[in-house]
Structure formats: C-alpha cells, structure tokens
Design a protein around this motif. Sequence first.
Motif, PDB file in Angstrom:
ATOM      1  N   HIS A   1      44.298  76.643  21.834  1.00 27.97           N
ATOM      2  CA  HIS A   1      45.799  76.333  22.066  1.00 27.97           C
ATOM      3  C   HIS A   1      46.332  76.343  23.665  1.00 27.97           C
TER       4      HIS A   1
ATOM      5  N   ASP B   1      46.270  72.891  24.801  1.00 23.93           N
ATOM      6  CA  ASP B   1      47.203  71.993  24.304  1.00 23.93           C
ATOM      7  C   ASP B   1      48.696  72.266  24.958  1.00 23.93           C
ATOM      8  N   TRP B   2      48.760  73.590  25.120  1.00 26.67           N
ATOM      9  CA  TRP B   2      50.050  74.149  26.120  1.00 26.67           C
ATOM     10  C   TRP B   2      49.978  73.423  27.272  1.00 26.67           C
ATOM     11  N   LYS B   3      48.813  73.527  27.918  1.00 28.47           N
ATOM     12  CA  LYS B   3      48.830  72.949  29.438  1.00 28.47           C
ATOM     13  C   LYS B   3      49.232  71.651  29.300  1.00 28.47           C
ATOM     14  N   VAL B   4      48.800  70.591  28.342  1.00 29.86           N
ATOM     15  CA  VAL B   4      49.138  69.226  28.265  1.00 29.86           C
ATOM     16  C   VAL B   4      50.548  69.039  28.154  1.00 29.86           C
ATOM     17  N   TYR B   5      51.137  69.800  27.090  1.00 23.45           N
ATOM     18  CA  TYR B   5      52.657  69.815  26.845  1.00 23.45           C
ATOM     19  C   TYR B   5      53.341  69.941  28.185  1.00 23.45           C
TER      20      TYR B   5
ATOM     21  N   TYR C   1      55.254  64.636  21.404  1.00 24.12           N
ATOM     22  CA  TYR C   1      53.937  65.334  20.822  1.00 24.12           C
ATOM     23  C   TYR C   1      53.945  65.878  19.526  1.00 24.12           C
TER      24      TYR C   1
END
Length: 81
Positions: A26, A29-33, A64
């Motif tokens: 996760h 994912d957090w890096k992308v967000y 997202y």
Amino acid sequence: MNRYQTITSLGDNFMKLLGKSLIPVHILDWKVYYEAYLKEMEYQQKNFKKPRKTHAAGCVAEQYKITERTMFNIIAFMEGI
C-alpha cells in the motif's frame, strides 16, 4: 528528510524491497496518490494566487476514489519525519 524523499531516494531498490515484502504494497499506492497531490499543488501555485491544500487533496481523492480523510492521512504520513 521526510518519508517521501526517503522513498524516492531508494530508486530501484524501492521496488526490490516491495517484491521481498519488506515494505507493504500500500505504500506504493500512497506514493502514487502523494505524487498526484504534489502535481495538483503545483498546478494551483501556477494558476491561483494562493494554493489550497484542502482543495488539492479533495481533487486527488475524487480522482482516485478514496476519501479525503485517507488523503490527509497519506499527506501526513509522507510529510512526516
């Protein structure tokens, strides 16, 4: 150095650590967000007098399909030391 800077400084090793399950998936994912949030803040700085963190986080959350609260938690995590 905050957590986001640490993650980006890992480079290719970040993906290796993800593959070996040393870093939870996760976080990717957090890096992308968080990167989307940074882009939105950059856009607001260029086009508005005063960028608003709340609006930028809301835009990314909507894009997202996550809650704004989750987005603020991600921002707090990434900007933490």
